[in-house]
Scaffold this active site. Structure first.
Site, PDB file in Angstrom:
ATOM      1  N   ARG A  67     -56.298  80.251-113.927  1.00  0.00           N
ATOM      2  CA  ARG A  67     -56.097  80.559-115.509  1.00  0.00           C
ATOM      3  C   ARG A  67     -56.811  79.607-116.303  1.00  0.00           C
ATOM      4  O   ARG A  67     -57.166  79.910-117.567  1.00  0.00           O
ATOM      5  CB  ARG A  67     -54.751  79.999-115.735  1.00  0.00           C
ATOM      6  CG  ARG A  67     -53.827  81.089-115.232  1.00  0.00           C
ATOM      7  CD  ARG A  67     -52.343  80.893-115.022  1.00  0.00           C
ATOM      8  NE  ARG A  67     -52.118  79.861-114.205  1.00  0.00           N
ATOM      9  CZ  ARG A  67     -51.232  79.141-113.495  1.00  0.00           C
ATOM     10  NH1 ARG A  67     -49.924  79.739-113.893  1.00  0.00           N
ATOM     11  NH2 ARG A  67     -51.129  78.330-112.641  1.00  0.00           N
ATOM     12  N   LYS A 172     -48.155  76.568 -96.872  1.00  0.00           N
ATOM     13  CA  LYS A 172     -47.011  76.319 -96.870  1.00  0.00           C
ATOM     14  C   LYS A 172     -46.656  75.458 -98.364  1.00  0.00           C
ATOM     15  O   LYS A 172     -47.624  75.501 -98.898  1.00  0.00           O
ATOM     16  CB  LYS A 172     -46.431  75.304 -95.781  1.00  0.00           C
ATOM     17  CG  LYS A 172     -47.218  73.864 -95.884  1.00  0.00           C
ATOM     18  CD  LYS A 172     -46.836  73.035 -94.788  1.00  0.00           C
ATOM     19  CE  LYS A 172     -45.575  71.932 -95.170  1.00  0.00           C
ATOM     20  NZ  LYS A 172     -45.859  70.874 -95.995  1.00  0.00           N
ATOM     21  N   ASP A 201     -50.312  77.052 -90.802  1.00  0.00           N
ATOM     22  CA  ASP A 201     -49.879  75.410 -90.668  1.00  0.00           C
ATOM     23  C   ASP A 201     -51.072  74.772 -90.359  1.00  0.00           C
ATOM     24  O   ASP A 201     -51.634  74.805 -89.196  1.00  0.00           O
ATOM     25  CB  ASP A 201     -48.675  75.657 -89.558  1.00  0.00           C
ATOM     26  CG  ASP A 201     -48.251  74.157 -89.401  1.00  0.00           C
ATOM     27  OD1 ASP A 201     -48.992  73.289 -89.425  1.00  0.00           O
ATOM     28  OD2 ASP A 201     -47.050  74.169 -89.031  1.00  0.00           O
ATOM     29  N   HIS A 202     -51.399  73.942 -91.240  1.00  0.00           N
ATOM     30  CA  HIS A 202     -52.756  73.241 -90.974  1.00  0.00           C
ATOM     31  C   HIS A 202     -52.757  72.245 -89.515  1.00  0.00           C
ATOM     32  O   HIS A 202     -53.830  71.931 -89.045  1.00  0.00           O
ATOM     33  CB  HIS A 202     -53.226  72.383 -92.101  1.00  0.00           C
ATOM     34  CG  HIS A 202     -52.437  71.029 -92.432  1.00  0.00           C
ATOM     35  ND1 HIS A 202     -51.286  70.712 -92.826  1.00  0.00           N
ATOM     36  CD2 HIS A 202     -52.893  69.697 -91.923  1.00  0.00           C
ATOM     37  CE1 HIS A 202     -50.890  69.565 -92.919  1.00  0.00           C
ATOM     38  NE2 HIS A 202     -52.003  68.901 -92.213  1.00  0.00           N
ATOM     39  N   LYS A 206     -56.009  71.445 -86.146  1.00  0.00           N
ATOM     40  CA  LYS A 206     -56.348  70.185 -85.337  1.00  0.00           C
ATOM     41  C   LYS A 206     -56.783  70.471 -83.967  1.00  0.00           C
ATOM     42  O   LYS A 206     -55.811  71.112 -83.278  1.00  0.00           O
ATOM     43  CB  LYS A 206     -55.137  69.112 -85.435  1.00  0.00           C
ATOM     44  CG  LYS A 206     -54.763  69.014 -86.891  1.00  0.00           C
ATOM     45  CD  LYS A 206     -53.819  67.754 -86.737  1.00  0.00           C
ATOM     46  CE  LYS A 206     -53.081  67.605 -88.311  1.00  0.00           C
ATOM     47  NZ  LYS A 206     -54.179  66.879 -89.038  1.00  0.00           N
ATOM     48  N   ASP A 259     -40.422  69.299 -95.194  1.00  0.00           N
ATOM     49  CA  ASP A 259     -41.669  69.003 -95.491  1.00  0.00           C
ATOM     50  C   ASP A 259     -42.535  69.087 -94.116  1.00  0.00           C
ATOM     51  O   ASP A 259     -43.895  69.663 -94.028  1.00  0.00           O
ATOM     52  CB  ASP A 259     -42.144  67.784 -96.168  1.00  0.00           C
ATOM     53  CG  ASP A 259     -43.684  67.657 -96.774  1.00  0.00           C
ATOM     54  OD1 ASP A 259     -44.065  68.691 -97.004  1.00  0.00           O
ATOM     55  OD2 ASP A 259     -44.034  66.582 -96.836  1.00  0.00           O
ATOM     56  N   HIS A 264     -44.807  71.712 -89.119  1.00  0.00           N
ATOM     57  CA  HIS A 264     -45.869  70.995 -88.151  1.00  0.00           C
ATOM     58  C   HIS A 264     -44.938  70.427 -86.715  1.00  0.00           C
ATOM     59  O   HIS A 264     -45.413  70.706 -85.719  1.00  0.00           O
ATOM     60  CB  HIS A 264     -46.267  69.785 -88.866  1.00  0.00           C
ATOM     61  CG  HIS A 264     -46.853  69.959 -90.219  1.00  0.00           C
ATOM     62  ND1 HIS A 264     -47.499  71.358 -90.622  1.00  0.00           N
ATOM     63  CD2 HIS A 264     -46.917  69.257 -91.423  1.00  0.00           C
ATOM     64  CE1 HIS A 264     -47.971  71.041 -91.826  1.00  0.00           C
ATOM     65  NE2 HIS A 264     -47.484  70.089 -92.191  1.00  0.00           N
ATOM     66  N   LYS A 360     -42.783  58.722 -93.856  1.00  0.00           N
ATOM     67  CA  LYS A 360     -43.771  58.230 -94.728  1.00  0.00           C
ATOM     68  C   LYS A 360     -43.612  56.800 -94.452  1.00  0.00           C
ATOM     69  O   LYS A 360     -42.506  56.345 -94.295  1.00  0.00           O
ATOM     70  CB  LYS A 360     -43.585  58.722 -96.167  1.00  0.00           C
ATOM     71  CG  LYS A 360     -44.063  60.570 -96.098  1.00  0.00           C
ATOM     72  CD  LYS A 360     -44.488  60.874 -97.627  1.00  0.00           C
ATOM     73  CE  LYS A 360     -44.766  62.287 -97.566  1.00  0.00           C
ATOM     74  NZ  LYS A 360     -46.172  62.542 -96.905  1.00  0.00           N
TER      75      LYS A 360
HETATM   76  C1  BG6 Z   1     -48.489  68.370 -95.476  1.00  0.00           C
HETATM   77  C2  BG6 Z   1     -47.055  67.551 -95.919  1.00  0.00           C
HETATM   78  O1  BG6 Z   1     -47.982  69.644 -95.010  1.00  0.00           O
HETATM   79  O2  BG6 Z   1     -48.714  67.322 -94.057  1.00  0.00           O
HETATM   80  C3  BG6 Z   1     -47.492  66.177 -96.560  1.00  0.00           C
HETATM   81  O3  BG6 Z   1     -46.908  68.489 -97.076  1.00  0.00           O
HETATM   82  C4  BG6 Z   1     -48.184  65.418 -95.254  1.00  0.00           C
HETATM   83  O4  BG6 Z   1     -46.447  65.392 -96.885  1.00  0.00           O
HETATM   84  C5  BG6 Z   1     -49.095  66.240 -94.597  1.00  0.00           C
HETATM   85  O5  BG6 Z   1     -48.721  64.194 -95.607  1.00  0.00           O
HETATM   86  C6  BG6 Z   1     -49.513  65.347 -93.278  1.00  0.00           C
HETATM   87  O6  BG6 Z   1     -50.789  66.243 -92.653  1.00  0.00           O
HETATM   88  P1  BG6 Z   1     -51.606  65.267 -91.943  1.00  0.00           P
HETATM   89  O7  BG6 Z   1     -52.848  66.419 -91.260  1.00  0.00           O
HETATM   90  O8  BG6 Z   1     -52.415  64.168 -92.716  1.00  0.00           O
HETATM   91  O9  BG6 Z   1     -50.831  64.763 -90.758  1.00  0.00           O
END
Ligand code: BG6
Length: 510
Positions: A67, A172, A201-202, A206, A259, A264, A360
């Site tokens: 936007r 996500k 899902d990142h 990895k 989260d 993950h 965290k």
């Molecule tokens: C994200 C979460 O999906 O993954 C974050 O929203 C978290 O809170 C992060 O910090 C962790 O990813 P990575 O790859 O740094 O372990």
């Protein structure tokens, strides 16, 4: 603990050969929300890395939809600035940019200014895309997912014809509980076929996460031991040192359970515990992942610990507690830590606890899976000075370093029988020469070539939410939050969770 490093010995099969994938297909990569952080930090650097590796077609282009009142030139300039910071090798070493690659890629970037709700935005897009292949990447707040996909349907942009594909990548959070995830899946599936949806899902980008399957199923000696006869328990840890950062608004209503766990952590658990798929076909792998998640017993209240960080120190610097972070309610009951004991109800895993924890502001940044094997019988050592046997542990390191460590006992040199724990380590970066990577390259490339193995199917997502759903329901009550000092190993209640079973967590910090 002494250490033996598995050297890159030339006497064994050397696997460091080049693995050359084919170039992706021609098409347009549309990024909704392209002006944001994700696009700058990950998507554009990942596309640049793919271009550098020669994996993008010469007819590949990018359209950013957002936007903001900016020009395509402004955007190219801001992408270039972030490339300098984010094109790194394994997230650490800086790498110099290839100007020719960037010039070619940036000249393909176009900008469409418009609102995600407005049909005119999609008409403009349709005019630019024509009949090309297209991937729509939703790098937007979750509340826009449904709207954008509805609009892609109405405008005809989601429609595939002949060999022309239309795919949608969704970040996500996919829902905020089981019911909302089911509702979102239903809404997307009104417009798209499941085969067009790539839920990211990142963690699956990895390398070591992908390697879990290779390790288990391509080696003769792991799989025969990978069951309740030989494994005592499994620990999965995803620990971070960062706090809530600038995300208080999001995190306050999300918390550690939502989260990290259904996505993950469940992916790590599924990769570790799934049965062998009948092939590496996307659906065969995803079938097995869903099956194992569905086999997890309903989690019991006493098997869950929720924690929140209090003030403490990280790398010897004082840090505030969660409730004192900017934007956080001073009476917040949002958890920043969760530990759970999960039991999988199938032949392979009956009776083997999977302890998972994530949080965290912990003692170190560390994501790993520790497979603890049952001890050898002690009888043989009865009349020796050996008073205990070191447990055999296989550690799958996911971050910050990627690799595998085996811990076992060896005789300490000398005239008497004394045993010591030793470690044999395989380090990914020592063995393989990897190119620059943000962790998104494989995922984007796989979507381009239509390989959905590393993406989550609707049933995978729902199975992950089903595991945490009971916890989400209890969470409304303010009771049951354990505090831990920032920089520590987590709340004491999490240690008690394992102590109850005569076990203990591996240390997070060194
Ligand atoms: C994200 C979460 O999906 O993954 C974050 O929203 C978290 O809170 C992060 O910090 C962790 O990813 P990575 O790859 O740094 O372990």
């Amino acid at each position: 603990m002494e250490s033996i490093v598995a050297s890159a010995s030339s006497q064994i099969d050397d696997t460091r050969h080049e693995n050359v994938p084919r170039r992706g297909p021609p098409g347009v990569f549309v990024i909704f929300g392209g002006g944001g952080d994700l696009t700058h930090r990950l998507l554009v650097p990942a596309l640049y890395n793919l271009a550098s590796a020669g994996l993008l077609d010469s007819h590949f282009s990018i359209i950013v939809v957002d936007r903001a009142d900016v020009s395509a030139d402004d955007l190219r300039q801001s992408f270039h600035e972030s490339l300098e910071n984010f094109v790194t090798s394994r997230g650490t070493e800086a790498v110099s940019l290839h100007d020719d690659v960037w010039t070619r890629l940036s000249s393909s970037i176009d900008y469409v200014r418009g609102s995600f709700e407005d049909a005119a935005t999609y008409d403009t897009l349709a005019g630019k895309i024509g009949s090309q292949n297209c991937i729509f990447y939703l790098a937007v707040a979750a509340r826009f997912f449904g709207t954008i996909v509805d609009q892609l349907g109405v405008s005809g942009l989601a429609k595939e014809s002949g060999k022309v594909f239309r795919r949608v990548i969704i970040e996500k959070p996919f829902g905020s509980d089981l019911a909302s995830a089911i509702a979102l899946n239903e809404r997307l599936l009104r417009t798209l076929d499941e085969s067009q949806i790539y839920r990211i899902d990142h963690y699956l980008g990895k390398e070591t996460v992908q390697n879990i399957l290779a390790l288990r199923f391509s080696n003769g000696f792991f799989e025969p031991l990978w069951n309740r006869d030989n494994i005592d328990h499994v620990q999965i840890t995803a620990a971070e040192t960062v706090g809530v950062e600038q995300r208080a608004r999001f995190y306050e209503s999300t918390g550690a359970v939502r989260d990290m766990v259904p996505n993950h952590v469940m992916q790590l658990l599924a990769m570790t515990a799934m049965e062998a798929p009948i092939s590496f076909d996307a659906d065969a792998v995803r079938d097995e992942k869903t099956k194992v998640l569905k086999a997890i017993h309903t989690v019991q209240h006493h098997d869950v610990v929720r924690g929140q960080y209090a003030a403490g120190s990280i790398k010897e610097q004082p840090v505030v507690g969660y409730r004192d972070e900017p934007g956080v309610d001073p009476h917040s009951h949002t958890e920043t830590y969760v530990a759970m004991k999960l039991m999988i109800d199938n032949w392979r895993w009956a009776g083997v606890p999977f302890y998972v924890r994530t949080g965290k502001r912990l003692a170190a940044r560390k994501t790993e899976i520790a497979v603890h094997f049952k001890s050898a019988p002690y009888a043989l050592f009865r009349d020796t000075p050996v008073d205990r046997l070191t447990p055999n542990i296989m550690l799958l390191h996911i971050q910050p370093t990627e690799g595998v460590t085996l811990q076992f006992s060896a005789k300490i040199p000398g005239p008497t029988v004394h045993l010591g724990g030793v470690r044999m380590k395989f380090d990914y970066s020592e063995w393989f020469h990897e190119g620059p990577s943000t962790g998104y390259e494989t995922l984007l490339y796989d979507c381009m070539i239509g390989d959905a193995t590393l993406f989550q199917r609707a049933d995978n997502i729902e199975a992950g939410w089903r595991v945490v759903q009971p916890v989400l329901e209890w969470m409304h009550a303010p009771a049951g939050l354990d505090f831990y000092a920032a920089g520590s190993e987590g709340p004491k209640a999490a240690d008690d969770l394992l102590a109850r079973d005569h076990r203990h967590w591996l240390k997070i910090g060194s």
